[in-house]
Scaffold this active site. Structure first.
Site, PDB file in Angstrom:
ATOM      1  N   LYS A  73       0.825  -1.214   0.000  1.00 31.95           N
ATOM      2  CA  LYS A  73       0.000   0.000   0.000  1.00 31.95           C
ATOM      3  C   LYS A  73       0.861   1.267   0.000  1.00 31.95           C
ATOM      4  O   LYS A  73       0.594   2.218  -0.734  1.00 31.95           O
ATOM      5  CB  LYS A  73      -0.934   0.005   1.216  1.00 31.95           C
ATOM      6  CG  LYS A  73      -1.990  -1.069   1.216  1.00 31.95           C
ATOM      7  CD  LYS A  73      -3.034  -0.846   2.298  1.00 31.95           C
ATOM      8  CE  LYS A  73      -2.433  -0.788   3.696  1.00 31.95           C
ATOM      9  NZ  LYS A  73      -1.821  -2.090   4.100  1.00 31.95           N
ATOM     10  N   ARG A 149     -10.697  -0.124   8.692  1.00 33.73           N
ATOM     11  CA  ARG A 149     -10.186  -1.486   8.832  1.00 33.73           C
ATOM     12  C   ARG A 149     -11.259  -2.473   9.259  1.00 33.73           C
ATOM     13  O   ARG A 149     -11.070  -3.679   9.146  1.00 33.73           O
ATOM     14  CB  ARG A 149      -9.058  -1.513   9.868  1.00 33.73           C
ATOM     15  CG  ARG A 149      -7.797  -0.800   9.442  1.00 33.73           C
ATOM     16  CD  ARG A 149      -6.692  -1.005  10.466  1.00 33.73           C
ATOM     17  NE  ARG A 149      -5.430  -0.425  10.018  1.00 33.73           N
ATOM     18  CZ  ARG A 149      -5.058   0.824  10.252  1.00 33.73           C
ATOM     19  NH1 ARG A 149      -5.870   1.609  10.947  1.00 33.73           N
ATOM     20  NH2 ARG A 149      -3.902   1.283   9.822  1.00 33.73           N
ATOM     21  N   ARG A 184      11.554  -6.605   6.099  1.00 31.62           N
ATOM     22  CA  ARG A 184      11.272  -5.172   6.016  1.00 31.62           C
ATOM     23  C   ARG A 184      12.050  -4.378   7.071  1.00 31.62           C
ATOM     24  O   ARG A 184      12.171  -4.797   8.225  1.00 31.62           O
ATOM     25  CB  ARG A 184       9.767  -4.942   6.183  1.00 31.62           C
ATOM     26  CG  ARG A 184       9.304  -3.536   5.951  1.00 31.62           C
ATOM     27  CD  ARG A 184       7.816  -3.465   5.738  1.00 31.62           C
ATOM     28  NE  ARG A 184       7.042  -4.032   6.847  1.00 31.62           N
ATOM     29  CZ  ARG A 184       5.717  -4.084   6.856  1.00 31.62           C
ATOM     30  NH1 ARG A 184       5.036  -3.652   5.800  1.00 31.62           N
ATOM     31  NH2 ARG A 184       5.077  -4.604   7.879  1.00 31.62           N
ATOM     32  N   ARG A 214      10.805  -3.636  13.000  1.00 31.54           N
ATOM     33  CA  ARG A 214       9.693  -3.609  13.944  1.00 31.54           C
ATOM     34  C   ARG A 214       9.527  -4.945  14.659  1.00 31.54           C
ATOM     35  O   ARG A 214       9.728  -6.012  14.070  1.00 31.54           O
ATOM     36  CB  ARG A 214       8.391  -3.265  13.207  1.00 31.54           C
ATOM     37  CG  ARG A 214       8.279  -1.806  12.858  1.00 31.54           C
ATOM     38  CD  ARG A 214       7.093  -1.495  11.970  1.00 31.54           C
ATOM     39  NE  ARG A 214       5.894  -2.262  12.268  1.00 31.54           N
ATOM     40  CZ  ARG A 214       4.711  -2.040  11.698  1.00 31.54           C
ATOM     41  NH1 ARG A 214       4.592  -1.080  10.793  1.00 31.54           N
ATOM     42  NH2 ARG A 214       3.678  -2.766  12.006  1.00 31.54           N
ATOM     43  N   ARG A 225      -1.533 -10.989  12.548  1.00 37.78           N
ATOM     44  CA  ARG A 225      -2.050  -9.783  11.887  1.00 37.78           C
ATOM     45  C   ARG A 225      -2.855 -10.139  10.643  1.00 37.78           C
ATOM     46  O   ARG A 225      -3.897  -9.516  10.358  1.00 37.78           O
ATOM     47  CB  ARG A 225      -0.899  -8.846  11.532  1.00 37.78           C
ATOM     48  CG  ARG A 225      -0.209  -8.239  12.745  1.00 37.78           C
ATOM     49  CD  ARG A 225       1.143  -7.652  12.397  1.00 37.78           C
ATOM     50  NE  ARG A 225       1.019  -6.472  11.562  1.00 37.78           N
ATOM     51  CZ  ARG A 225       2.056  -5.910  10.935  1.00 37.78           C
ATOM     52  NH1 ARG A 225       3.261  -6.446  11.024  1.00 37.78           N
ATOM     53  NH2 ARG A 225       1.877  -4.828  10.204  1.00 37.78           N
TER      54      ARG A 225
END
Length: 269
Positions: A73, A149, A184, A214, A225
Site C-alpha cells: 500500500k 479497517r 522489512r 519492527r 495480523r
C-alpha cells in the site's frame, strides 16, 4: 442646445489633439476600467461574464486503498499521489497531527495513547473527518490509506457522510506477505521503508545503522495480523462493493502502478 453642441465638439477636438489631458481622465477612466475587465465600451455588461474564465473545477478523486500488511500500500500510495496529485491520508499521521496541535480530538486520543490503549473508533472517525474537510483535500481529492479497517469503522464513515469514488483492494498470497514482512526495515528519519532482498537500502553506513526492524515484523506476529485482517476485510469491502476493484499486489510494482492510475482516473459511474 447649440451652445452645448459647440462645447461637446470642442472637447472632442481637444481630446484628439491631447488625449492625456488631465480633465478628461474621469471620462476615460470608465472606458479603461471596462476594457480591463473584458468589456468593450458600449457593450452590455452581461458580456463580461461570458468572457470571464469559469471558476468552477472538478473535484479531485476520493480513493480508499486497502490490503494486508506488507501488501504494498505504501509504495502504491506514493505512485498515486505522484500521478493524481491527491492528498495522502494516513490515519497515524492525522492522529499525531491532532495530538501535536492540542485539539479536543487530539487530547482525547492522547489520553488513550498514554495508557497504552487503542484510540476508540468514534475519536478516529472524528480525526479522519476533520482531515478530509481541510482545504487541500477538498480541492485536490484524497487517498485514504488502510482505513477503514473494520465494518464498524466503514459504517461510521458512511454515517458521517464520507464517501469514496474508488476502493482499491491489493491481494497478495500470505507466504509472499510473510516474506516481505520479515525482511522489512524502516528509516525513522525519512519514513522510507526498505526490504533487505526486494528493495535494499542505499549503501550508506549512516542510513543502514539507523534502520529499524519492527517487533511485529516476525512470522509469528505477521500470521496473527493476517488472521485479523482477513476476519474484517470482507465486511469492509461490502460497504464499497459498487466501487471496488481487486488487484494482484504480487506483480511488478510499476505495472501495478499503471493499472491503479487507470482505475483511479476513470470517472465514477
Amino acid at each position: 442646445r447649440s451652445i452645448m453642441k459647440v462645447l461637446l465638439l470642442g472637447v472632442a477636438l481637444f481630446a484628439l489633439a491631447d488625449p492625456s489631458a488631465a480633465f478628461l481622465a474621469p471620462l476615460a477612466a470608465p472606458q479603461l476600467r471596462t476594457a480591463s475587465q473584458g468589456v468593450l465600451p458600449g457593450r452590455a455588461p452581461a458580456l463580461r461574464s461570458a468572457r470571464t474564465p469559469l471558476a468552477l473545477a472538478m473535484a479531485g478523486p476520493k480513493v480508499i486503498i486497502a490490503g494486508a500488511p506488507a501488501s504494498g500500500k505504501g509504495t502504491q500510495c506514493e505512485f498515486i499521489v505522484e500521478k493524481q496529485g491527491v492528498v495522502h491520508i494516513s490515519t497515524g499521521d492525522a492522529l499525531r497531527a491532532q495530538v501535536q496541535a492540542g485539539t479536543e480530538l487530539g487530547k482525547m486520543a492522547k489520553e488513550y495513547m498514554d495508557k497504552g490503549g487503542l484510540v476508540p473508533d468514534e475519536v478516529m472517525i472524528g480525526i479522519v473527518k476533520d482531515r478530509l474537510a481541510e482545504q487541500d483535500c477538498v480541492e485536490k481529492g484524497w487517498l485514504l490509506d488502510g482505513f477503514p479497517r473494520t465494518a464498524v469503522q466503514a459504517k461510521a464513515l458512511a454515517d458521517a457522510g464520507i464517501t469514496a469514488d474508488k476502493f482499491i483492494l491489493l491481494s497478495v498470497p500470505d507466504e509472499i506477505l510473510i516474506e516481505r514482512c520479515v525482511g522489512r526495515r524502516s528509516d525513522p528519519v525519512t519514513g522510507k521503508i526498505y526490504h533487505l532482498t526486494f528493495n535494499p537500502p542505499p549503501e550508506d553506513p549512516e542510513i543502514v545503522a539507523r534502520l529499524v526492524h519492527r517487533s511485529d515484523d516476525t512470522e509469528e506476529a505477521m500470521r496473527k495480523r493476517l488472521k485479523m485482517y482477513q476476519a474484517n476485510v470482507d465486511a469492509v469491502r461490502a460497504y464499497y462493493k459498487e466501487i471496488t476493484l481487486e488487484f494482484d499486489g504480487a506483480v511488478d510494482k510499476m505495472a501495478l502502478a499503471d493499472s491503479l492510475a487507470e482505475f483511479v482516473k476513470t470517472s465514477p459511474e
